[in-house]
Motif scaffolding. Structure first.
Motif, short mmCIF file in Angstrom:
data_model
loop_
_atom_site.label_atom_id
_atom_site.label_comp_id
_atom_site.label_asym_id
_atom_site.label_seq_id
_atom_site.Cartn_x
_atom_site.Cartn_y
_atom_site.Cartn_z
N HIS A 183 1.29 -1.27 -0.30
CA HIS A 183 0.25 -0.41 0.04
C HIS A 183 0.83 0.89 -0.23
N GLU A 184 -0.08 2.59 -0.81
CA GLU A 184 1.04 3.71 -0.72
C GLU A 184 0.87 4.18 0.37
N GLY A 185 1.96 4.99 1.25
CA GLY A 185 1.32 5.46 2.63
C GLY A 185 2.66 6.97 1.86
N THR A 186 3.16 7.62 3.40
CA THR A 186 4.04 9.21 3.24
C THR A 186 5.15 8.17 4.30
N ASN A 187 5.97 9.27 3.98
CA ASN A 187 7.27 9.19 4.57
C ASN A 187 6.69 8.45 6.23
N ARG A 188 6.28 9.38 6.37
CA ARG A 188 5.79 9.59 8.14
C ARG A 188 5.00 8.47 7.95
N GLU A 189 4.00 7.83 7.59
CA GLU A 189 3.51 7.16 7.97
C GLU A 189 4.31 5.35 7.84
#
Length: 168
Positions: free
Chosen positions: A98-104
């Motif tokens: 799944h795609e996410g942010t660096n923070r996630e």
């Protein structure tokens, strides 16, 4: 990316027999234990992480130019935490990626005990060479036998030595 390159990419993926199984990358594995897919475009060599490319292809993400072929694609994170899994199903509840942010990604890492190279998971807490060796052993098993020896695959995914003697 041309159809020929996509065909070459998918030819290096072996899907497990069940819908929730990993799709194992059987191509090159770098010394960090993650896969590598290389190609040449406009006379320049390019190398991508197969999980990112699988995600982009399955989700119809536009592949940009040679300098940043996956521009705009965020972090691609593993639910399964198998470094050479490229299971990028369209349905979010079936996909291992799944795609996410660096923070996630950092939060996910901490929640799973992988922060500061934590050893809470089967693939973590290993020296870099051992981490890569595990990925290559899994890749080599799937290359040689497909999913025909599920006990060995489960052992390799679980971080166990499939050749170790059992107690019973």
């Amino acid at each position: 990316m041309t159809g020929v390159l996509e065909e070459r990419f998918w030819a290096k993926v072996v899907k497990g027999p069940r819908p929730d199984d990993c799709w194992i990358w059987t191509g090159a594995v770098a010394d960090d234990g993650y896969g590598r897919f290389s190609y040449t475009e406009a006379g320049r060599h390019k190398s991508l992480r197969p999980n990112r490319l699988a995600y982009a292809l399955v989700h119809g993400r536009e592949l940009a130019g040679i300098d940043d072929p996956l521009a705009g694609l965020g972090e691609v994170m593993h639910h399964c935490d198998v470094p050479i899994c490229v299971h990028a199903a369209v349905a979010p509840d079936e996909s291992h990626l799944h795609e996410g942010t660096n923070r996630e990604n950092m939060i996910d890492r901490a929640q799973k005990g992988r922060a500061t190279n934590g050893s809470a998971l089967r693939w973590r807490g290993l020296p870099r060479a051992d981490f890569a060796a595990r990925s290559r052993a899994l890749r080599d098993e799937v290359r040689a036998h497909g999913w025909g020896r599920p006990g060995r695959i489960a052992a390799l995914m679980g971080g166990a030595d499939p050749d170790a003697p059992t107690l019973f």
